[in-house]
Design a protein around this motif. Structure first.
Motif, PDB file in Angstrom:
ATOM      1  N   GLY A  11       0.785  -1.238   0.000  1.00 35.97           N
ATOM      2  CA  GLY A  11       0.000   0.000   0.000  1.00 35.97           C
ATOM      3  C   GLY A  11       0.808   1.275   0.000  1.00 35.97           C
ATOM      4  N   ARG A  12       2.157   1.163  -0.016  1.00 32.98           N
ATOM      5  CA  ARG A  12       3.015   2.353   0.027  1.00 32.98           C
ATOM      6  C   ARG A  12       4.113   2.242  -1.010  1.00 32.98           C
ATOM      7  NH1 ARG A  12       5.406   2.347   5.861  1.00 32.98           N
ATOM      8  NH2 ARG A  12       6.401   4.259   5.068  1.00 32.98           N
ATOM      9  N   PRO A  13       4.559   3.378  -1.557  1.00 31.29           N
ATOM     10  CA  PRO A  13       5.749   3.337  -2.417  1.00 31.29           C
ATOM     11  C   PRO A  13       6.942   2.861  -1.593  1.00 31.29           C
ATOM     12  CG  PRO A  13       4.594   5.427  -2.649  1.00 31.29           C
ATOM     13  CD  PRO A  13       3.991   4.743  -1.477  1.00 31.29           C
ATOM     14  N   PHE A  14       7.788   2.031  -2.185  1.00 29.07           N
ATOM     15  CA  PHE A  14       8.917   1.494  -1.439  1.00 29.07           C
ATOM     16  C   PHE A  14      10.018   2.527  -1.235  1.00 29.07           C
ATOM     17  CE2 PHE A  14      13.036  -0.806  -1.404  1.00 29.07           C
ATOM     18  CZ  PHE A  14      12.860  -1.487  -0.209  1.00 29.07           C
ATOM     19  N   ARG A  15      10.140   3.450  -2.162  1.00 27.17           N
ATOM     20  CA  ARG A  15      11.237   4.422  -2.104  1.00 27.17           C
ATOM     21  C   ARG A  15      11.172   5.241  -0.817  1.00 27.17           C
ATOM     22  NH1 ARG A  15      12.854   8.145  -7.279  1.00 27.17           N
ATOM     23  NH2 ARG A  15      14.894   8.835  -6.547  1.00 27.17           N
ATOM     24  N   GLY A  16      12.297   5.338  -0.151  1.00 26.34           N
ATOM     25  CA  GLY A  16      12.381   6.149   1.055  1.00 26.34           C
ATOM     26  C   GLY A  16      12.035   5.423   2.337  1.00 26.34           C
ATOM     27  N   GLN A  17      11.571   4.164   2.251  1.00 26.88           N
ATOM     28  CA  GLN A  17      11.254   3.447   3.476  1.00 26.88           C
ATOM     29  C   GLN A  17      12.549   3.027   4.182  1.00 26.88           C
ATOM     30  OE1 GLN A  17       8.238   0.433   3.500  1.00 26.88           O
ATOM     31  NE2 GLN A  17       7.183   1.282   1.724  1.00 26.88           N
ATOM     32  N   PRO A  18      12.657   3.266   5.485  1.00 31.13           N
ATOM     33  CA  PRO A  18      13.887   2.906   6.208  1.00 31.13           C
ATOM     34  C   PRO A  18      14.014   1.396   6.370  1.00 31.13           C
ATOM     35  CG  PRO A  18      12.212   3.685   7.741  1.00 31.13           C
ATOM     36  CD  PRO A  18      11.655   3.889   6.359  1.00 31.13           C
ATOM     37  N   ARG A  19      15.280   0.950   6.457  1.00 32.45           N
ATOM     38  CA  ARG A  19      15.566  -0.468   6.661  1.00 32.45           C
ATOM     39  C   ARG A  19      14.771  -1.323   5.678  1.00 32.45           C
ATOM     40  NH1 ARG A  19      16.069  -1.013  13.297  1.00 32.45           N
ATOM     41  NH2 ARG A  19      17.806   0.453  13.497  1.00 32.45           N
ATOM     42  N   GLY A  20      14.970  -1.012   4.405  1.00 30.37           N
ATOM     43  CA  GLY A  20      14.161  -1.617   3.346  1.00 30.37           C
ATOM     44  C   GLY A  20      14.250  -3.122   3.245  1.00 30.37           C
TER      45      GLY A  20
END
Length: 303
Positions: A62-71
């Motif tokens: 449900g969210r764009p992956f870009r910028g998510q911490p600890r991907g």
């Protein structure tokens, strides 16, 4: 869940991905298929935030992956096994990824053992074979124990044992409820591994459905019939609307009529059948038929 909606990516005048929409569900292995130049690798890069879309959206959970911490805790991915520092050892490479994602060192040792690289972990990656690099890339994808995994041509360079291992790994990961999205050009492997397929051509969606449903869309399903009286049977079948071709001295290849109907016709006219075999359309046949107009390069004899 992976959700792609009206996703478009243009590079100048060239459109790599064109209003693409599909969904990849958890608990399933989904194969991502398409001819060369179909936009598969670009789509994966857009999903991972390595490229920005021209239009539309690509989300994971449900969210764009870009910028998510600890991907790595959210998504594990293998796009290009060769994109690693050749001067590092396999263990050092994984430790650096673990440190950047807040993962314990013990996890490095676990995945090294899982992919079969424990004995080669202190060798420099530059000396690895392609198959070993693929195993290292898979280890990196597994490192964060993520719920979503993306793989681009993960079988390149693997020997038969490695292919068998990867096939079992994907099935296990999906069985644990994870989302497993695999881009591959190996139809035979997808036939043995995938539950669902997303098929693209020239950046556009061709199909998004269960593998069995896609394979059944091929038109080359046929029935082999063997009889001492092939000419007589051929005439009867043709009158029923079937397409009949000789397949040897006493055999016919029949399309357009089910085996049960052929058998009933033979009984009605007191014809002996020595063989009645159904051949279902393969995944490869369906793929070639349904993507024929989307291939970037075509081959063929002189015209």
């Amino acid at each position: 869940m992976i959700e792609v909606h009206e996703l478009t990516k243009r590079y100048g005048r060239a459109t790599a991905v064109d209003r693409l929409s599909f969904t990849v569900r958890p608990g399933r292995v989904t194969g991502f298929l398409g001819p060369n130049g179909a936009g598969k690798s670009t789509t994966l890069r857009l999903l991972l935030g390595l490229a920005a879309p021209t239009a539309g959206s690509a989300t994971i959970g449900g969210r764009p992956f870009r910028g998510q911490p600890r991907g790595l805790r959210r998504v594990g991915a293998l796009l290009d096994a060769g994109e690693v520092h050749g001067g590092r050892t396999g263990r050092a490479h994984l430790r650096a990824l673990a440190l950047g994602n807040g993962l314990p060192r013990e996890r490095v040792e676990q995945v090294l053992g899982e992919v079969g690289l424990a004995g080669a972990a202190d060798r420099r990656i530059g000396g690895y074979s392609l198959g070993m690099k693929q195993r290292l890339g898979i280890a990196a994808a597994l490192l964060g124990d993520p719920p979503v995994l993306l793989f681009d041509e993960p079988l390149n360079g693997l020997d038969p044992e490695g292919v068998h291992w990867v096939r079992g790994l994907f099935r296990r990961l999906a069985g644990e409820g994870r989302t497993v999205f695999v881009s591959s050009h190996l139809m035979s492997e997808m036939e043995h591994t995938a539950d669902d397929l997303v098929v693209v051509g020239r950046g556009r969606l061709v199909a998004c459905e269960p593998l069995a449903a896609f394979a059944a869309r091929g038109t080359r399903s046929s029935v082999t019939v063997r009889t001492p009286e092939p000419e007589r049977l051929a005439g009867l079948l043709a009158r029923e609307g079937a397409t009949v071709a000789a397949d040897g001295p006493d055999a016919l290849a029949v399309t357009g009529l089910e085996p049960a109907a052929i058998g009933a016709l033979a009984i009605e006219h007191r014809l002996l059948l020595t063989e009645l075999t159904s051949h279902q359309s393969s995944l490869e046949q369906a793929f070639l038929e349904l993507t024929a107009d989307h291939a970037e390069h075509r081959t063929g004899g002189p015209r």
